[in-house]
Write a protein that holds these residues in place. Structure first.
Motif, PDB file in Angstrom:
ATOM      1  N   GLU A 215      24.644  -1.993 -65.234  1.00 16.47           N
ATOM      2  CA  GLU A 215      25.656  -1.361 -64.458  1.00 16.47           C
ATOM      3  C   GLU A 215      24.917  -2.976 -62.863  1.00 16.47           C
ATOM      4  N   THR A 216      26.039  -3.666 -63.154  1.00 13.10           N
ATOM      5  CA  THR A 216      26.171  -4.279 -61.324  1.00 13.10           C
ATOM      6  C   THR A 216      24.533  -5.370 -61.906  1.00 13.10           C
ATOM      7  N   ASP A 319      30.247   6.981 -58.160  1.00 14.91           N
ATOM      8  CA  ASP A 319      29.638   6.236 -57.543  1.00 14.91           C
ATOM      9  C   ASP A 319      30.261   6.333 -56.354  1.00 14.91           C
ATOM     10  N   HIS A 354      24.746  -0.198 -59.499  1.00 11.59           N
ATOM     11  CA  HIS A 354      25.914  -0.119 -58.800  1.00 11.59           C
ATOM     12  C   HIS A 354      25.151   0.568 -56.582  1.00 11.59           C
ATOM     13  N   GLU A 424      27.007  -8.809 -59.678  1.00 13.98           N
ATOM     14  CA  GLU A 424      26.910  -8.664 -57.720  1.00 13.98           C
ATOM     15  C   GLU A 424      27.089  -9.900 -56.835  1.00 13.98           C
TER      16      GLU A 424
END
Ligand code: ZN
Length: 491
Positions: A215-216, A319, A354, A424
């Protein structure tokens, strides 16, 4: 002046009504927000007041008829108190997974959730409700209608305007998040999955693949990809590890990226229906298990449920929660899952990097300092944000190494396959986070590790994939590369 005096009871009633709603409902979505200093706190108080203004508009129209107000407001208020208690006490996000569990849970399990603090909260809420109902009976709610109707309509339109300026800033908070959650629960799935899986050719070799869906994580913050900071000391010491620096996706948020990675969907070619990777792998006699530390979104939940087993860690916190479980909580179920079958395909869906970064790693990985101390981005320095982000990469290095350490001990040939869903923005062109235009969120990290046994048994596959290391790739390759590594051919 005289006229204003006659409207006073209505104004006081609405001030009281909105104060009660802030205390019992809307305030819950702000309670856990990490903030540093008076300025940041003031900004979030203004945010709360703007959100409450939009709610006040709706409450005004609801209050015009005594019976409607008594029935509809009472039901909604008590239902929302049920949600806000969890938001206040446990920072739980009131989203679709929570709504689903409430609607689909057996009553005996629900009764277990009722505690003394929960009952006390309700008792106080009922007193507040009785107070405001009594107050409403003592006023003439339609008095001054022609004066109040314009501001009330403007307040409702403020919701539309604010959501247009900053999408998600209101709808991810109470009371709107619950409305969205109910709507998503009853909506038809947006993704059509093929039930008919094409004929396959495969052997029945034992293989264990752990697919880590990150994630990210942008590739250029990994030490092994040449980043100036050594953010991946543990992965750097692993042999048989390939890191691909040129993977591209045009999907910059989880809801769009994850379905594309997990199916045969191509970035530039949309179809009516797609095939889940798990449906194919199941047909090739693998046992498939999903272990997730993220809540399931409508866009990819149907794909997740094509796994033979789904384990969700900390499933009610999204999140938007600030006390979310760390990704290492998935290692415990992984240990059991690895024992399930000699042909095992396990997915770990991380919270990864995240935002809010401070909730993604432990003190042991807080190497780069100073770190972020407030959720309000404009009051943070670039250095703080990048330091915290890099600390999440150090934690990722630990997390992936822990999985490799486990796979090294397996009797069967094994693989770790890691890909992040997107990157990101870290201050480029003044942008932070993701889900917005710009290139920085489009180069996710992508890593494959082979066990020595896998390399010995399938040297051609390993050398073929190794040659692609510096090629320009898109996330279109993920689905097909996994099938190739598992020696599954679609006829
Ligand atoms: Zn994502």
């Amino acid at each position: 002046m005289e006229k204003l005096k006659s409207l006073r009871p209505v104004i006081v009633f609405h001030l009281l009504l909105n104060s009660i709603v802030i205390i019992f409902i809307t305030g819950a979505s702000y309670y856990h927000t990490p903030l540093e200093g008076i300025k940041d706190t003031a900004i979030y108080i203004i945010h709360l007041l703007l959100l409450q203004t939009t709610v006040a508009g709706l409450l005004y129209f609801l209050s015009l008829n005594k019976w409607v107000f008594h029935i509809v407001f009472s039901v909604l208020f008590l239902m929302y108190c049920g949600f806000s208690f969890w938001a206040y006490t446990q920072d739980i996000s009131i989203t679709m997974p929570l709504i689903q569990s409430i609607l689909e849970t057996k009553p005996d399990i629900a009764i277990d959730l009722i505690s003394i603090p929960y009952i006390l909260f309700f008792v106080v809420a009922i007193f507040a409700l009785l107070f405001i109902l009594k107050r409403q009976r003592s006023i003439q709610p339609t008095k001054g209608f022609l004066i109040f109707v314009i501001p009330a309509l403007l307040a409702v339109f403020l919701f539309i305007a604010l959501e247009k300026i900053r999408p998600g800033s209101l709808i991810n908070r109470l009371p709107y998040s619950a409305v969205i959650g109910f709507r998503q629960y009853y909506e038809k799935p947006t993704l059509q999955l093929n039930k008919e899986i094409p004929a396959l050719t495969f052997n029945k070799d034992s293989i264990k693949l752990v697919f880590v869906l990150g994630e990210t994580v942008r590739e250029d913050h990994l030490g092994i990809n040449g980043y100036k900071r050594n953010t991946t000391p543990l992965l750097a010491s692993k042999t048989n590890l390939i890191s691909f620096k040129n993977l591209y996706t045009n999907n910059t948020y989880t809801g769009a990226s994850v379905p594309q990675i997990l199916t045969d969907e191509l970035l530039e070619q949309k179809k009516e229906s797609y095939t889940s990777i798990y449906s194919v792998v199941n047909k090739a006699k693998f046992k498939t298990t999903w272990i997730g530390n993220q809540t399931l979104e409508k866009s990819f939940a149907p794909i997740v449920y094509t796994n033979s087993e789904v384990i969700l860690v900390d499933k009610y916190k999204s999140d938007f929660s600030f006390n979310k479980e760390l990704d290492e909580a998935m290692l415990l179920p992984l240990d059991d899952v690895l024992k399930l079958s000699p042909r095992q395909f396990t997915t770990l869906h991380m919270m990864g990097s995240h935002w809010w970064y401070e909730n993604r790693y432990t003190e042991d990985y807080s190497k780069f300092k100073p770190i972020i101390d407030s959720k309000y981005i404009p009051s943070l320095s670039s250095e703080q944000i990048i330091n915290s982000y890099d600390n999440t990469i150090l934690y990722l290095d630990y997390f992936l190494s822990e999985i490799i350490n486990r796979l090294e001990k397996e009797e069967e040939p094994s693989l770790l396959f890691y890909v992040s869903d997107h990157g990101e923005h870290l201050g480029e062109n003044g942008k932070w986070l993701h889900a917005q235009a710009g290139e920085e969120a489009k180069n996710p990290a992508y890593i494959i590790w082979f066990s020595e046994k896998y390399k010995e048994k399938y040297p051609k596959r390993v050398s073929k994939i190794t040659k692609l290391k510096n090629n320009k790739l898109t996330t279109d390759v993920i689905y097909f590369t996994i099938l190739e590594l598992l020696d599954i051919k679609i006829n």
